[in-house]
Design an enzyme around this catalytic site. Structure first.
Site, PDB file in Angstrom:
ATOM      1  N   ASP A 163      30.653 -12.757  20.968  1.00 43.63           N
ATOM      2  CA  ASP A 163      32.112 -12.715  21.054  1.00 43.63           C
ATOM      3  C   ASP A 163      32.641 -12.284  22.423  1.00 43.63           C
ATOM      4  O   ASP A 163      33.482 -12.984  23.001  1.00 43.63           O
ATOM      5  CB  ASP A 163      32.684 -11.846  19.941  1.00 43.63           C
ATOM      6  CG  ASP A 163      32.363 -12.398  18.559  1.00 43.63           C
ATOM      7  OD1 ASP A 163      32.189 -13.627  18.431  1.00 43.63           O
ATOM      8  OD2 ASP A 163      32.270 -11.598  17.614  1.00 43.63           O
ATOM      9  N   ASP A 206      28.460  -9.861  12.396  1.00 42.51           N
ATOM     10  CA  ASP A 206      29.163  -8.974  13.322  1.00 42.51           C
ATOM     11  C   ASP A 206      28.712  -7.555  13.017  1.00 42.51           C
ATOM     12  O   ASP A 206      28.461  -7.217  11.852  1.00 42.51           O
ATOM     13  CB  ASP A 206      30.678  -9.091  13.136  1.00 42.51           C
ATOM     14  CG  ASP A 206      31.240 -10.416  13.621  1.00 42.51           C
ATOM     15  OD1 ASP A 206      30.668 -10.995  14.569  1.00 42.51           O
ATOM     16  OD2 ASP A 206      32.254 -10.875  13.069  1.00 42.51           O
TER      17      ASP A 206
END
Length: 187
Positions: free
Chosen positions: A150, A131
């Site tokens: 995401d 991330d």
């Protein structure tokens, strides 16, 4: 074969192309941006963008959003595999372009994070997801740090919920709320 059957048969490849093209684009963007993020952000202070509205900072997430299910990476891997299998099976009866778009977003995002869980450290079925985008704070304290996969998953799933709420089915049928209520009353 009737005209309607021919039209449906001819439309099926178009819907499948849309589903798998969207999935491939999301997957390619996700993998490419993760490779760039690891190369550019490893061992570096967060990069502040847009006056602090966005930060780029590398995190390796062993769980889900907001660090939920940390230590349950193996379970998240199984969930992702299940999502991929269900979408592929559902695609056989897909007759709706909007559903193809939504499912393509979810499929591409699920595959992107699944690749991390399968192939990144600390090992297969336990890999940490890369991330790197954080909103309003570099550490994810305001909003979870995320990657390209995401918002594709969340956006695609939200779109599918809206389609369902509006009465659109994956098979291309549209049902009004009144029809659904009438059918429920007959049961």
């Amino acid at each position: 074969m009737s005209h309607d059957e021919t039209e449906t048969d001819n439309q099926q490849p178009r819907r499948l192309r849309l589903l798998f093209s969207v999935a491939a684009i999301v997957l390619a963007l996700d993998v490419a941006t993760k490779i760039i993020a690891v190369a550019a952000l490893e061992d570096r202070e967060p990069v502040r963008l847009l006056g602090g509205a966005v930060y780029l900072a590398l995190y390796r997430n062993p769980g889900a959003a907001f660090s939920m299910a940390t230590g349950m990476t193996w379970l998240l891997t199984i969930v992702a595999i299940t999502v991929v299998v269900v979408i592929i099976r559902l695609s056989r009866n897909l007759r709706s372009l909007p559903w193809a778009l939504g499912l393509g977003l979810v499929l591409g995002g699920a595959l992107g994070n699944l690749i991390d869980r399968l192939f990144r450290a600390p090992g297969p079925m336990r890999g940490h997801v890369v991330d790197f985008v954080s909103l309003f704070a570099p550490d994810g304290s305001v909003w979870p740090v995320f990657n390209v996969a995401d918002p594709a998953i969340v956006g695609g799933a939200a779109f599918l919920v809206v389609l369902t709420f509006l009465g659109y089915d994956p098979d291309g049928q549209r049902h009004s709320k009144k029809e659904n209520a009438d059918n429920e009353g007959k049961r």
